[in-house]
Design an enzyme around this catalytic site. Structure first.
Site, short mmCIF file in Angstrom:
data_model
loop_
_atom_site.label_atom_id
_atom_site.label_comp_id
_atom_site.label_asym_id
_atom_site.label_seq_id
_atom_site.Cartn_x
_atom_site.Cartn_y
_atom_site.Cartn_z
N CYS A 93 38.88 24.23 72.95
CA CYS A 93 40.09 23.47 72.50
C CYS A 93 41.03 23.70 73.78
O CYS A 93 41.49 24.72 74.24
CB CYS A 93 40.82 24.20 71.33
SG CYS A 93 42.49 23.59 71.00
N CYS A 185 42.43 19.10 66.08
CA CYS A 185 42.28 20.42 65.87
C CYS A 185 40.78 20.57 65.59
O CYS A 185 40.04 20.05 64.53
CB CYS A 185 43.03 21.04 64.88
SG CYS A 185 42.62 22.81 64.21
N TYR A 338 42.31 38.17 39.45
CA TYR A 338 42.86 37.38 40.30
C TYR A 338 42.02 36.18 40.68
O TYR A 338 41.36 35.91 41.58
CB TYR A 338 42.53 38.36 41.74
CG TYR A 338 43.11 39.64 41.75
CD1 TYR A 338 44.71 39.98 42.03
CD2 TYR A 338 42.37 40.72 41.41
CE1 TYR A 338 45.15 41.19 42.14
CE2 TYR A 338 43.02 41.99 41.51
CZ TYR A 338 44.42 42.04 41.80
OH TYR A 338 44.88 43.43 41.74
N GLU A 359 45.13 35.58 36.28
CA GLU A 359 45.72 35.20 37.40
C GLU A 359 47.18 35.25 37.19
O GLU A 359 47.62 34.81 36.11
CB GLU A 359 45.02 33.93 38.00
CG GLU A 359 45.80 32.97 38.74
CD GLU A 359 46.25 33.52 39.94
OE1 GLU A 359 45.20 33.97 40.75
OE2 GLU A 359 47.20 33.39 40.46
N ASP A 407 39.10 39.76 43.39
CA ASP A 407 39.24 39.03 44.50
C ASP A 407 40.78 39.09 44.86
O ASP A 407 41.43 38.06 44.71
CB ASP A 407 38.84 37.64 44.37
CG ASP A 407 38.77 36.80 45.61
OD1 ASP A 407 39.07 37.33 46.76
OD2 ASP A 407 38.56 35.41 45.65
N CYS A 434 39.51 39.65 51.34
CA CYS A 434 39.94 39.30 52.64
C CYS A 434 40.55 40.13 53.68
O CYS A 434 41.29 39.82 54.63
CB CYS A 434 40.79 38.03 52.43
SG CYS A 434 42.23 38.64 51.51
N1 SAH Z 1 39.36 34.08 43.27
C1 SAH Z 1 40.01 32.87 43.72
C2 SAH Z 1 41.60 33.32 44.39
C3 SAH Z 1 41.72 34.57 44.97
S1 SAH Z 1 43.05 34.69 45.96
C4 SAH Z 1 39.38 32.09 44.70
O1 SAH Z 1 38.48 32.56 45.06
O2 SAH Z 1 39.71 30.94 44.66
C5 SAH Z 1 44.07 35.99 45.16
C6 SAH Z 1 44.64 35.68 43.95
O3 SAH Z 1 45.32 36.44 43.21
C7 SAH Z 1 45.70 34.65 44.09
O4 SAH Z 1 45.56 33.46 43.46
C8 SAH Z 1 47.05 35.32 43.61
O5 SAH Z 1 48.16 34.26 42.94
C9 SAH Z 1 46.61 36.29 42.55
N2 SAH Z 1 47.18 37.37 42.42
C10 SAH Z 1 48.26 38.14 43.04
N3 SAH Z 1 48.46 39.20 42.60
C11 SAH Z 1 48.15 39.31 41.50
C12 SAH Z 1 47.91 40.26 40.18
N4 SAH Z 1 48.71 41.24 40.13
N5 SAH Z 1 47.18 39.90 39.03
C13 SAH Z 1 46.55 38.74 38.83
N6 SAH Z 1 46.61 37.84 40.05
C14 SAH Z 1 47.17 38.16 41.22
#
Ligand code: SAH
Length: 478
Positions: A93, A185, A338, A359, A407, A434
């Site tokens: 790039c 990009c 999550y 969530e 997650d 992550c």
């Molecule tokens: N598993 C999903 C998203 C993961 S990202 C996927 O793979 O697409 C993490 C997520 O956790 C986000 O959507 C965020 O809004 C949520 N989050 C953050 N704090 C939280 C909590 N205390 N309880 C439940 N969800 C939460």
């Protein structure tokens, strides 16, 4: 790290701008690079003092200019390679040095994968206190990478501005709000690059005013393009400061004519003086409100505002691993904490008796329910709320999970959730992460009742420093 260093400086300590260390800001030094940190900077020492050198690779000797010094470490930028690593790659790039989007293009891809595995291992050892060798060691597998690690992103969000009277759009130059014009990009899907470049040209031809964030004037703030990689459908979102778009009909007609694959043209209105991209109001100007994509066998509806994984090819790899680690055979009750828009939940529902997804964002739960219906999934229940509140309530109601998948965002799991998991004692916990440092911290807590069997890093974001991984934990008394 920076925060801790600041906190330690008490009121009576040295308040000089520069601490007493072997290097000065602006000085050029020679450094042997012995490792790399999580940002992809080379790590070396000058008279025992640690320097993080941007652009330098492990195994190299470089000349670097010191940018910033703190008491126990400093930052520098490489000026010249004196001895080059065999792993150095030529960044394809042309804007790599100026754009903050990628940080590892100068490292051969195979080595990026090794580096990410190493980061996971270092965190498990240092923060988690786990042993990675000998009896009871955790296996950290080699990172699963992409065979073609370019053009993988399915979403492009481009800020629009003005330069010498012309409409420009691209990225913000490092540490500034100056927009560098860019039409290509290399980690972005080609369809998005074509879509954004076309909209920029059309807006310019139709004299649509770019937004000026300093004067808080003008119209077009951002152009967002999304593509369903499997369906080829493209969505264009025009983020504007006002509702009224002059020549709107002509613009929409021209986009329909000239953007390949366009299935949805949406306007989002953001009248606020803010860095946040989207405003509250969204309306469809032409076509569908959503585009579709599939990950494995599951179909997803993607709206202008809904969250969706940005690298769908590797998401499938990650979710298949998650499904494998969950060990579901069709009889299990599974909780997906999550859960976002229910991506992992819908994957798990194929192989479980019932999946419960939780969530915190209510709109995401609405998407999750819609996606379940879209796929005819009837064995999934979704609830909006904090995982650390909803999951204990489910437990009270008598819901017993065999497997819990988490997650969480970068900050990791809430302590109350970890405590609940230890109390609920599901047979397995699958931790998708992550952020390797909060992963290591949380696994250490769960180690009270669980054995960490294996960890699989998956490269979701090639050429960037992001490290994603999934860990399998099994109850010790199983
Ligand atoms: N598993 C999903 C998203 C993961 S990202 C996927 O793979 O697409 C993490 C997520 O956790 C986000 O959507 C965020 O809004 C949520 N989050 C953050 N704090 C939280 C909590 N205390 N309880 C439940 N969800 C939460």
């Amino acid at each position: 790290m920076a925060k801790t260093a600041k906190k330690r400086r008490g009121p009576h300590q040295n308040t000089k701008a520069e601490p007493d260390v072997p290097v000065r800001v602006g000085q050029t030094v020679e450094v042997e690079i012995t490792g790399m940190n999580h940002d992809g900077a080379g790590v070396g020492r000058v008279e025992g003092y640690t320097l993080f050198v941007k652009g330098a690779l492990s195994g190299e000797r470089v000349r670097a200019q010191v940018d910033h010094v703190k008491k126990s470490f400093g930052f520098a930028t490489m000026v010249e390679v004196l001895e080059q690593s065999a792993n150095r790659a030529l960044p394809p790039c042309p804007l790599y040095d100026r754009c903050g989007g990628c940080s590892l293009q100068h490292l051969a891809y195979e080595e990026q994968l090794r580096h990410k595995q190493q980061i996971v291992m270092d965190n498990l050892r240092r923060i988690g206190g786990f042993s990675l060798e000998g009896e009871g060691a955790i296996t950290v597998h080699p990172t699963l990478g992409m065979s073609e690690p370019w053009r993988y992103r399915n979403k492009s969000q481009v800020p629009i501005g003005e330069e010498n009277g012309a409409l420009v759009g691209g990225f913000y130059a490092e540490k500034s709000h100056t927009i560098i014009d860019m039409d290509e990009c290399l980690i972005q899907h080609q369809a998005n690059d074509v879509a954004v470049a076309t909209v920029k040209r059309l807006a310019s031809e139709l004299n649509i005013q770019p937004y000026d964030e300093v004067r808080h004037a003008g119209l077009l703030r951002h152009v967002v393009a999304k593509v369903g990689v499997k369906t080829g459908e493209v969505m264009i979102v025009l983020v504007t400061a006002q509702e009224e778009i002059p020549q709107r009909e002509r613009l929409v007609a021209a986009i329909r004519e000239q953007v390949p694959g366009v299935a949805s043209i949406v306007q989002n209105i953001n009248p606020d003086k803010t860095n946040v991209i989207f405003g509250k109001t969204t309306r469809t100007l032409w076509g569908s409100d959503v585009i579709y994509d599939t990950i494995g066998p599951i179909k997803f509806a993607i709206s202008a505002r809904s969250f969706y994984q940005v690298n769908p090819a590797q998401t499938e790899v990650l979710y298949n691993k998650t499904l494998e680690y969950a060990g579901a055979t069709g009889t299990e009750t599974v909780i997906d904490a999550y859960c976002g828009i229910g991506t992992i939940s819908l994957f798990l529902a194929q192989k479980s008796r019932h999946v419960y997804g939780v969530e915190i964002v209510p709109e995401a739960i609405a998407d999750a329910k819609r996606n379940a219906a879209l796929n005819g999934v009837e064995n999934a229940t979704f609830e909006a709320g904090p995982a650390e509140v909803v999951i204990p309530a489910w437990y009270e109601q008598g819901i017993r999970a065999d497997v819990i998948v988490v997650d969480p965002p970068r900050k990791g799991c809430d302590e109350a959730l970890l405590a609940t998991i230890l109390e609920m004692e599901p047979q397995r916990v699958v931790y998708v992460s992550c952020n390797p440092s909060t992963l290591a911290r949380d696994l250490k807590v769960l180690a009270e009742k669980y054995e960490v069997k294996e960890v699989q890093p998956v490269d979701m974001f090639p050429h960037t420093g992001h490290v994603e991984s999934v860990a399998l934990l099994v109850r010790t008394d199983e």
